[in-house]
Design a protein around this motif. Structure first.
Motif, PDB file in Angstrom:
ATOM      1  N   GLU A  73       0.828  -1.201   0.000  1.00 48.51           N
ATOM      2  CA  GLU A  73       0.000   0.000   0.000  1.00 48.51           C
ATOM      3  C   GLU A  73       0.866   1.256   0.000  1.00 48.51           C
ATOM      4  N   VAL A  74       1.892   1.242   0.853  1.00 48.03           N
ATOM      5  CA  VAL A  74       2.763   2.413   0.948  1.00 48.03           C
ATOM      6  C   VAL A  74       3.454   2.669  -0.385  1.00 48.03           C
ATOM      7  N   LEU A  77       1.170   4.329  -2.619  1.00 46.65           N
ATOM      8  CA  LEU A  77       0.838   5.706  -2.243  1.00 46.65           C
ATOM      9  C   LEU A  77       1.960   6.680  -2.577  1.00 46.65           C
ATOM     10  N   TYR A  78       3.209   6.208  -2.648  1.00 44.09           N
ATOM     11  CA  TYR A  78       4.312   7.138  -2.907  1.00 44.09           C
ATOM     12  C   TYR A  78       4.196   7.833  -4.263  1.00 44.09           C
ATOM     13  N   TRP A  80       1.548   8.437  -5.912  1.00 45.05           N
ATOM     14  CA  TRP A  80       0.405   9.342  -5.781  1.00 45.05           C
ATOM     15  C   TRP A  80       0.820  10.628  -5.072  1.00 45.05           C
ATOM     16  N   ALA A  81       1.601  10.477  -3.986  1.00 47.56           N
ATOM     17  CA  ALA A  81       2.025  11.653  -3.229  1.00 47.56           C
ATOM     18  C   ALA A  81       2.922  12.553  -4.062  1.00 47.56           C
ATOM     19  N   VAL A  82       3.806  11.930  -4.864  1.00 49.73           N
ATOM     20  CA  VAL A  82       4.729  12.740  -5.660  1.00 49.73           C
ATOM     21  C   VAL A  82       3.970  13.482  -6.756  1.00 49.73           C
ATOM     22  N   PHE A  84       0.846  14.448  -6.709  1.00 49.19           N
ATOM     23  CA  PHE A  84      -0.434  14.866  -6.131  1.00 49.19           C
ATOM     24  C   PHE A  84      -1.042  16.058  -6.861  1.00 49.19           C
ATOM     25  N   ASP A  85      -0.218  17.005  -7.289  1.00 48.13           N
ATOM     26  CA  ASP A  85      -0.733  18.185  -7.975  1.00 48.13           C
ATOM     27  C   ASP A  85      -1.287  17.848  -9.359  1.00 48.13           C
ATOM     28  N   GLY A  88      -4.879  15.760  -9.431  1.00 49.79           N
ATOM     29  CA  GLY A  88      -6.059  16.563  -9.150  1.00 49.79           C
ATOM     30  C   GLY A  88      -7.053  15.901  -8.214  1.00 49.79           C
ATOM     31  N   PHE A  92      -7.158  12.384  -5.912  1.00 39.75           N
ATOM     32  CA  PHE A  92      -7.336  12.428  -4.453  1.00 39.75           C
ATOM     33  C   PHE A  92      -8.460  11.507  -4.026  1.00 39.75           C
ATOM     34  N   ALA A  96      -8.146   8.337  -1.685  1.00 42.15           N
ATOM     35  CA  ALA A  96      -8.878   8.338  -0.417  1.00 42.15           C
ATOM     36  C   ALA A  96      -9.692   7.062  -0.281  1.00 42.15           C
TER      37      ALA A  96
ATOM     38  N   LEU B 175       5.110   5.782   6.294  1.00 43.99           N
ATOM     39  CA  LEU B 175       3.864   6.523   6.090  1.00 43.99           C
ATOM     40  C   LEU B 175       3.953   7.944   6.630  1.00 43.99           C
ATOM     41  N   LEU B 178       5.606   9.967   4.182  1.00 46.54           N
ATOM     42  CA  LEU B 178       4.797  10.154   2.973  1.00 46.54           C
ATOM     43  C   LEU B 178       4.112  11.518   2.999  1.00 46.54           C
ATOM     44  N   VAL B 181       6.638  14.046   2.011  1.00 48.77           N
ATOM     45  CA  VAL B 181       6.960  13.916   0.585  1.00 48.77           C
ATOM     46  C   VAL B 181       5.883  14.593  -0.253  1.00 48.77           C
ATOM     47  N   MET B 182       4.627  14.430   0.170  1.00 46.90           N
ATOM     48  CA  MET B 182       3.529  15.033  -0.576  1.00 46.90           C
ATOM     49  C   MET B 182       3.650  16.552  -0.586  1.00 46.90           C
ATOM     50  N   SER B 185       6.836  17.558  -2.694  1.00 43.46           N
ATOM     51  CA  SER B 185       6.837  17.308  -4.138  1.00 43.46           C
ATOM     52  C   SER B 185       5.829  18.188  -4.845  1.00 43.46           C
ATOM     53  N   THR B 186       4.753  18.610  -4.190  1.00 43.20           N
ATOM     54  CA  THR B 186       3.857  19.540  -4.870  1.00 43.20           C
ATOM     55  C   THR B 186       4.516  20.910  -5.012  1.00 43.20           C
ATOM     56  N   LEU B 375      -3.892  11.739   4.963  1.00 40.88           N
ATOM     57  CA  LEU B 375      -5.064  12.465   4.454  1.00 40.88           C
ATOM     58  C   LEU B 375      -5.002  13.937   4.872  1.00 40.88           C
ATOM     59  N   TRP B 386      -3.752  24.452  -4.154  1.00 38.87           N
ATOM     60  CA  TRP B 386      -4.511  24.131  -5.344  1.00 38.87           C
ATOM     61  C   TRP B 386      -5.203  25.347  -5.937  1.00 38.87           C
ATOM     62  N   GLN B 390      -6.265  22.140 -10.738  1.00 38.53           N
ATOM     63  CA  GLN B 390      -6.395  20.811 -10.142  1.00 38.53           C
ATOM     64  C   GLN B 390      -7.848  20.340 -10.093  1.00 38.53           C
ATOM     65  N   GLY B 391      -8.785  21.239  -9.919  1.00 34.36           N
ATOM     66  CA  GLY B 391     -10.178  20.838  -9.871  1.00 34.36           C
ATOM     67  C   GLY B 391     -11.045  22.030 -10.246  1.00 34.36           C
TER      68      GLY B 391
END
Lengths: 118, 450
Positions: A73-74, A77-78, A80-82, A84-85, A88, A92, A96, B175, B178, B181-182, B185-186, B375, B386, B390-391
């Motif tokens: 899972e981790v 997720l990595y 996805w985290a990198v 993330f922008d 969109g 997310f 989730a 985790l 993580l 990192v999020m 990286s954004t 989350l 954002w 993005q949305g």
């Protein structure tokens, strides 16, 4: 970029010498006087009874299985985290839902008692 | 500085060496220096821990070898070299020999991605964080080899516990990073590179607007955001367990398991396990200070660095780069040693956990908490960074709160509330039956005293 990994390779070779050199040096420096009693398995002064490789608690294996699931899972997720922008709101939501499903799985395990150490 | 190899070979010796040889020799030189530093660290850390824990336990500690016992580790090393290597007859000789090597080598490899100061980075890999954790988990194989090869009940039990503990606490550690990192990286596009994590913490950034007037005092460190704070606590606890530091030293609980997987080891092989453990503690403290406390950041470092040779300023003073590197390394080591002191302090303060408490703390508390934190980090990034890209309709949905400071404040409050709520719920869910009664008894005692 490639030289980065070349450095890791060289570091690995040098790191190998880190445990090997002291072991080789110690091999020449230390005394060698083995006796039967000294070489017997340590058991607080008693003689060891039975085989070592006995049955183990099933909990070790349950934790190992849970670890495999969560480790994968981790790794999912990595990326996805990198990114993330870029992914969109849709990304997310997808992540989730993914995390929620694993969370429910963990909750199920918890309630079933798979995480108990009996 | 870095071209010292070229100066010596081509300049002094006049050899006209080819380029690949220069690169190779440079790498070997850096690797050699790195391992020299690692050895010195180990010498310092062992004596430091022994003296500090002695003070906490109302003892003096080793103070005979050299002034204040600084050569105690050297004396221990001489003893390790000259001590007989006892291999039990029942043991698997080759695996018994190989196990300490398998534990030590990955620990040394992890130093490849640790940045010491600006410009003092062995390798700035774009997947540095991933490399760090991927390599760190190899050590678990070595521990299992040690336990299995010793053919001793204590060893095997200790190894089983060690591996179960290491794999369980790896998940919350990874985790919790993580979330960081999020966020990185954004902002920078390469959140797995350790150098970009440090650079991101240089100034205070409010909703992608850098507040440049903030002095270099660490207001941008991740520990000062709700997401980063929770991640820091979880990561530090998980790294205590990863390095098998007390109160998580169950694999080698001497009152239950003699010395765990090290029971049948003596002499230099035992010393290597000891070395790996201390080095891993140091590395995890270093990682804590890098990811959450800005690594080499500190007053004066960025000023010195900007005076030196940089891409923007090609004819700066090269000595200023060196000065920035040394000052940065000083701050980095200062932070790392503070965390190492906290590790020693925790050893002095807490009794050892039971094995079932350890496992349920990892699985039922840290993992759910870090999942919620991921989350939270997502919400933090959404609210602070954002836009319409993005949305569609995201900015409109915010309404009057669509101002960079208001969005930052909203994100701060919201993530703080989510994290605090998750913490409270998990504490309730993990509470032992009858915990409320104990609390009530304590209250009554207080009332009687008053």
């Amino acid at each position: 970029m490639l030289t980065n990994y070349a450095f890791i390779g060289i570091l690995f070779v040098v790191a190998l010498s880190f445990p090997l050199l002291p072991l080789i040096m110690a091999f020449f420096l230390r005394p060698k006087r083995p006796t039967t009693i000294k070489q017997s398995t340590y058991e607080c002064g008693l003689e060891a009874i039975g085989d070592v490789h006995v049955q183990f608690k099933v909990q070790y294996y349950l934790y190992a299985i849970a670890f495999v699931i969560f480790d994968v899972e981790v790794i999912f997720l990595y990326p996805w985290a990198v990114a993330f922008d870029q992914v969109g709101l849709f990304g997310f939501t997808a992540a989730a839902v993914f995390i929620l499903m694993l969370f429910l799985g963990l909750l199920y395990e918890w309630k079933k008692g798979a995480l108990e150490w009996i | 500085m870095y071209d010292i190899v070229e100066i010596v070979l081509n300049g002094w010796l006049g050899l006209n060496a080819p380029e690949w040889l220069l690169i190779l020799l440079r790498h070997v030189l850096v690797a050699g220096v790195l391992f020299g530093v690692v050895t010195l660290q180990f010498f310092f850390l062992t004596i430091y821990e022994r003296r500090a824990i002695a003070r906490m336990q109302d003892r003096v500690g080793p103070n005979r070898a050299g002034p204040e016992g600084v050569f105690q580790t050297v004396a221990d090393g001489i003893k390790m070299f000259t001590k007989e290597d006892i291999i039990p007859d029942a043991a698997d000789r080759w695996v018994h020999l190989l196990a300490p090597c398998v534990v030590v080598v990955p620990t040394m490899l992890m130093f490849a991605v640790i940045p010491w100061g600006p410009g003092m980075v062995p390798v700035d890999m774009d997947v540095g964080l991933l490399f760090f954790f991927a390599v760190s988990s190899i050590a678990a194989v070595g521990l299992m080899m040690a336990g299995w090869a010793s053919n001793n009940k204590f060893s095997l039990l200790g190894a089983m516990r060690a591996v179960a503990q290491m794999v369980s606490y790896e998940i919350p550690a990874v985790l919790s990073l993580l979330a960081i990192v999020m966020v990185v990286s954004t902002a920078t596009g390469s959140g797995l590179s350790i150098v970009s994590i440090i650079n991101h913490q240089a100034g205070l950034i409010i909703s992608s607007q850098e507040v440049s007037s903030v002095p270099d005092l660490g207001l941008g460190w991740f520990v000062f955001t709700p997401v980063g704070f929770l991640a820091f606590i979880c990561f530090f606890i998980a790294s205590l367990a990863e390095a098998e530091r007390p109160p998580f030293d169950i694999p080698e609980a001497e009152s239950e398991l003699v010395a765990g997987y090290m029971t049948e080891y003596s002499g230099m092989k035992f010393g290597l396990f000891y070395l790996a453990q201390f080095t891993l503690s140091f590395l995890l403290c270093a990682m804590t200070s890098i990811v959450f406390f800005g690594g080499w950041q500190g007053p004066g470092v960025s000023w010195l660095y900007n005076q030196g040779v940089t891409p923007l300023n090609p004819d700066g003073n090269a000595w200023m780069n060196v000065a920035a590197g040394v000052l940065g390394a000083f701050y980095f080591l200062l932070k790392t040693y503070i965390f190492f002191f906290v590790m020693v302090w925790l050893r002095g303060a807490f009794p050892r956990l039971r094995v079932d408490q350890l496992m349920s703390f990892g699985w039922k508390f840290l993992i759910p908490l870090t999942l919620v934190n991921v989350l939270s980090a997502a919400i933090w990034v959404m609210l602070t960074r954002w836009g319409a890209a993005q949305g569609a309709g995201f900015v409109e949905a915010l309404g009057p709160a669509n101002d960079s400071f208001a969005r930052w404040g909203l994100a701060f409050v919201l993530t703080l509330a989510i994290n605090a709520g998750a913490y409270y719920l998990l504490v309730r869910a993990n509470a032992a039956p009858g915990m409320d009664e104990y609390v009530r008894v304590d209250d009554e005692l207080e009332a009687v005293k008053a």
